[in-house]
Every structure is written in C-alpha cells, then in structure tokens.
Design an enzyme around this catalytic site. Structure first.
Site, PDB file in Angstrom:
ATOM      1  N   LYS A 118      13.702 -36.620  -7.939  1.00  0.00           N
ATOM      2  CA  LYS A 118      14.718 -37.574  -8.400  1.00  0.00           C
ATOM      3  C   LYS A 118      14.494 -38.949  -7.755  1.00  0.00           C
ATOM      4  O   LYS A 118      14.091 -39.018  -6.596  1.00  0.00           O
ATOM      5  CB  LYS A 118      16.098 -37.034  -7.984  1.00  0.00           C
ATOM      6  N   LYS A 139      18.807 -32.359   1.834  1.00  0.00           N
ATOM      7  CA  LYS A 139      19.089 -33.390   2.851  1.00  0.00           C
ATOM      8  C   LYS A 139      18.860 -32.862   4.257  1.00  0.00           C
ATOM      9  O   LYS A 139      18.508 -33.631   5.152  1.00  0.00           O
ATOM     10  CB  LYS A 139      20.500 -33.959   2.666  1.00  0.00           C
ATOM     11  N   LYS A 196      18.115 -43.677  -3.802  1.00  0.00           N
ATOM     12  CA  LYS A 196      18.180 -44.980  -3.154  1.00  0.00           C
ATOM     13  C   LYS A 196      17.684 -44.943  -1.713  1.00  0.00           C
ATOM     14  O   LYS A 196      17.257 -45.953  -1.162  1.00  0.00           O
ATOM     15  CB  LYS A 196      19.587 -45.583  -3.265  1.00  0.00           C
TER      16      LYS A 196
HETATM   17  N1  AQP Z   1      17.893 -40.521 -10.208  1.00  0.00           N
HETATM   18  C1  AQP Z   1      19.109 -40.431 -10.724  1.00  0.00           C
HETATM   19  N2  AQP Z   1      19.288 -40.250 -12.051  1.00  0.00           N
HETATM   20  C2  AQP Z   1      20.531 -40.165 -12.594  1.00  0.00           C
HETATM   21  N3  AQP Z   1      21.653 -40.280 -11.858  1.00  0.00           N
HETATM   22  C3  AQP Z   1      21.526 -40.473 -10.535  1.00  0.00           C
HETATM   23  N4  AQP Z   1      22.428 -40.616  -9.545  1.00  0.00           N
HETATM   24  C4  AQP Z   1      21.776 -40.767  -8.364  1.00  0.00           C
HETATM   25  N5  AQP Z   1      20.457 -40.745  -8.563  1.00  0.00           N
HETATM   26  C5  AQP Z   1      20.267 -40.556  -9.894  1.00  0.00           C
HETATM   27  C6  AQP Z   1      23.869 -40.606  -9.730  1.00  0.00           C
HETATM   28  O1  AQP Z   1      24.387 -41.784  -9.109  1.00  0.00           O
HETATM   29  C7  AQP Z   1      25.699 -41.503  -8.645  1.00  0.00           C
HETATM   30  C8  AQP Z   1      25.863 -41.974  -7.251  1.00  0.00           C
HETATM   31  O2  AQP Z   1      25.017 -41.246  -6.397  1.00  0.00           O
HETATM   32  P1  AQP Z   1      25.392 -41.140  -4.874  1.00  0.00           P
HETATM   33  O3  AQP Z   1      25.366 -42.463  -4.263  1.00  0.00           O
HETATM   34  O4  AQP Z   1      26.673 -40.413  -4.722  1.00  0.00           O
HETATM   35  O5  AQP Z   1      24.333 -40.238  -4.193  1.00  0.00           O
HETATM   36  P2  AQP Z   1      23.121 -39.447  -4.682  1.00  0.00           P
HETATM   37  O6  AQP Z   1      23.399 -38.635  -5.891  1.00  0.00           O
HETATM   38  O7  AQP Z   1      22.607 -38.689  -3.493  1.00  0.00           O
HETATM   39  O8  AQP Z   1      22.187 -40.660  -5.078  1.00  0.00           O
HETATM   40  P3  AQP Z   1      20.923 -41.158  -4.344  1.00  0.00           P
HETATM   41  O9  AQP Z   1      20.505 -42.447  -4.988  1.00  0.00           O
HETATM   42  O10 AQP Z   1      19.912 -40.062  -4.328  1.00  0.00           O
HETATM   43  O11 AQP Z   1      21.458 -41.477  -2.882  1.00  0.00           O
HETATM   44  P4  AQP Z   1      20.895 -41.024  -1.495  1.00  0.00           P
HETATM   45  O12 AQP Z   1      19.436 -41.415  -1.499  1.00  0.00           O
HETATM   46  O13 AQP Z   1      21.697 -41.778  -0.477  1.00  0.00           O
HETATM   47  O14 AQP Z   1      21.091 -39.538  -1.394  1.00  0.00           O
HETATM   48  C9  AQP Z   1      25.914 -39.993  -8.785  1.00  0.00           C
HETATM   49  O15 AQP Z   1      26.699 -39.755  -9.942  1.00  0.00           O
HETATM   50  C10 AQP Z   1      24.539 -39.463  -8.983  1.00  0.00           C
HETATM   51  O16 AQP Z   1      24.521 -38.273  -9.749  1.00  0.00           O
END
Ligand code: AQP
Length: 335
Positions: free
Chosen positions: A198, A116, A201
């Site tokens: 990965k 990040k 979002k």
């Molecule tokens: N690609 C993924 N595959 C499986 N699990 C995923 N999670 C996120 N992306 C995947 C799981 O979703 C939960 C919530 O995630 P988060 O909102 O806490 O943040 P994150 O892990 O950083 O998810 P994002 O989508 O990648 O968000 P941004 O883009 O804002 O950083 C967690 O349990 C995560 O493991």
C-alpha cells in the site's frame, strides 16, 4: 436509538506525515460527497498518530496541515464538523470503556497491528495494540451510520461493528452499527516503488509515495520512476500490478474507465503513459495546493475552525457518553 434528523458520516486521517494521493483518492476526496445530505464529522486523529513516535513540533505542524488539507480538498467548515481528536476528551474516555468490551484475541488478529509492529519493533506499545478500540470509539461516539475509508481500514471497521453489537446486546440499543463506504476503484492505491504494498504516508522511500503537496516536477519524476513490469502494453490485467495501479490513479484523476485508458494508450509505450498519469495528477492537485498555501498563512482561521469543530463534536459526544455511563452503571458526581 438516538433521534437524528440526518444520517451521520465520520472519518479521520492521522497527521503522521504529509498526506499521499492514497489518502486523497481513498478517503478525503470521497468525504465531500456527503456534505449536503449527511451530518459529517471529519477528524484529524492525532491520538492515533502517537501510537508511532512523533516529533512534537512535527505533529503540531501536521495537525494544522491536515486540517488545512481537508478544507483545501473541498470540505466546507460551515457544512462539516472539522476537528482535532485530542480536543474532544470523550474519544479517549469511550476508548477505555470499549477496551473492556474488546477481546485480546480480536486485537491480536488485526493485520495493521502486525504490520506496524514489524515496522516499529522497538516500540510495540499498548496503544498500537488497542488502536482499533480508539477507532471504534471515534466512530461510535457520533452514532455514525457510514464511514468512508480505504480498504486497509475495513478490518478495523468490522471490529467496530462487532464491539457496537456486543455492547448493544448487553445493555440494549446504545450505538448505531456503522457501515463502511469503500469505493472499489480507489480502495487501495499501491506504492510506486513496490506495487504489492500500500502507498503509505510514513513510507521512508520518497519514490514510493506521491504527496498531495508535491510540486509538479516532483510528481512527474516519481511517476516516471514508478516500478512496472518489463512489458510494454497498457493493459489492466493480472501480472501487471504496477500498470494496474497507474491506470487506477489515472482513471481516478481523469474520470476515464480502464477500457478507455487501454484504447487511449493502444500502441503507446510506458514512458508516454507515465507522463500522462503524472500530468493528470499534478493538474488536479494544483488548485488544492494553492488553496492549502493560502490557508496555512491564516493560522487564526484554522484555529477558529478547530475551536468551532471541537465545540460541535463535543456536544454530540457528551450525549453519547452520558448514555453509555448510565448504561454501564457509572455514578454522577453531584456538585
Ligand atoms: N494507499 C491507500 N489507498 C487508499 N486509501 C488509503 N488510505 C491510506 N492509504 C491509502 C486511507 O486514508 C485514510 C486515512 O489514513 P490514516 O491516516 O488513518 O492511516 P493509514 O490508513 O495507516 O494511512 P497511511 O497513509 O498508511 O498512514 P501511516 O503511514 O501513518 O500508517 C484511511 O481511510 C485510509 O484507509
């Protein structure tokens, strides 16, 4: 250790964008499994979201949307405590205390911080660095036994365990040491534009993600454009990372094993397979989308869920905080 009738499950999702099928398959869909047997706390972690710049109006709207998606995905607010992190001030309070039991070197090793910081080079703030201690506070506050998450959160969860063990070893049993729950098949859904990354979002490339709320034609278009190798066989094998990812997604939405999928598409091309993945995904998301639309038209209901959730979570959080405050030697104001 604190007396509990039932084991506790905690997890959270950041309202940092419209949720993807990665968030759905890796996390939210698994949350519903626990509702009957566990005491479940599911949080919209808005305090985590502000480690990256958010537009206030978007953050507010997405907080409602994330809560509505929890319910639309099958989490009954009567059986689960659904709440917003910033409504329970103990999260930030415990995070500060845990910061004092977390080493600089430990936080420096977190891969999400490195990723990040690279993505937000103009805003490498202290919150981004200490994000894992806030996450440890979220979990430890509820004396959590199990945390359903995607594999990307495993390192943070291991740190939460280390912090809990360190605190317990200094002050005696205070926190339950939590276990991760990471179903292997959907632990990490990959980007459709780059299967080595990965699905996230906050990815700026719209073709990289399939969002839970995407309409059917958009879902199908995105799957049709998904990056794959130049071969033609539907096989779950190394070197075919794009196809493996699509097979995992198809398996998760249909319940089919990788062997069954290979047989089903034996002799068929990528085009036909991609269309089938898109259709299976869109069909499974359709009921979630229509329930979501209804919920978003009833803001009063969502606010009622938020208020009850904050009250419930707050009650449990106060119990842990009073124990923590006593153990570390904070005094009480006698009013
Ligand atoms: N690609 C993924 N595959 C499986 N699990 C995923 N999670 C996120 N992306 C995947 C799981 O979703 C939960 C919530 O995630 P988060 O909102 O806490 O943040 P994150 O892990 O950083 O998810 P994002 O989508 O990648 O968000 P941004 O883009 O804002 O950083 C967690 O349990 C995560 O493991």
């Amino acid at each position: 250790m604190m007396y509990k009738d039932k084991k506790v499950v905690f997890s959270g999702v950041q309202p940092s964008g419209v949720l993807t099928i990665g968030n759905y398959l890796g996390a939210i869909r698994n949350f519903t499994e626990f509702s009957d047997e566990y005491l479940c706390y599911y949080c919209v972690v808005d305090e985590h979201a502000i480690t990256v710049r958010q537009t206030p109006a978007d953050l507010r709207r997405r907080t409602y949307e994330t809560l509505a998606l929890y319910i639309a995905c099958g989490l009954d607010p009567e059986k689960n405590t659904l709440f917003v992190q910033s409504h329970v001030s103990a999260h930030a309070e415990l995070a500060w205390i845990l910061d004092c039991f977390t080493m600089f070197g430990e936080l420096s090793r977190m891969t999400q911080f490195k990723d990040k910081s690279a993505k937000n080079a103009d805003n490498i703030n202290a919150g981004l660095f200490t994000y894992p201690t806030l996450m440890a506070a979220d979990i430890l506050l509820y004396q959590t036994d199990m945390v359903p998450v995607g594999v990307d959160q495993k390192q943070h969860l291991e740190l939460a365990r280390d912090i809990a063990e360190r605190f317990n070893s200094v002050f005696g049993d205070t926190f339950v040491v939590p276990e991760p729950y990471i179903p292997k098949a959907t632990a990490k859904i990959m980007s459709l534009a780059d299967p080595s990354k990965k699905m996230s979002k906050s990815d700026e490339n719209e073709n990289a993600t399939v969002r839970i709320l995407d309409p059917k034609d958009v879902i199908i278009r995105k799957f049709k454009r998904a990056v794959t190798d130049s071969g033609s066989e539907i096989k779950y094998e190394d070197g075919k990372e794009g196809i493996k990812n699509l097979m995992s997604i198809y398996g998760a939405f249909t319940g089919k094993t990788m062997d069954e999928i290979e047989k089903e598409f034996d002799g068929k091309g990528y085009g036909e397979f991609k269309l089938a993945v898109g259709e299976a995904c869109a069909d499974k998301l359709a009921p979630v989308q229509s329930e979501f639309a209804k919920l978003m038209n009833d803001k009063a209901y969502l606010e009622d869920v938020m208020a009850k959730g904050a009250e419930n979570a707050g009650r449990a959080a106060v119990r842990t905080m009073s124990k923590v405050r006593r153990k570390i030697g904070f005094t009480e104001a006698k009013r």
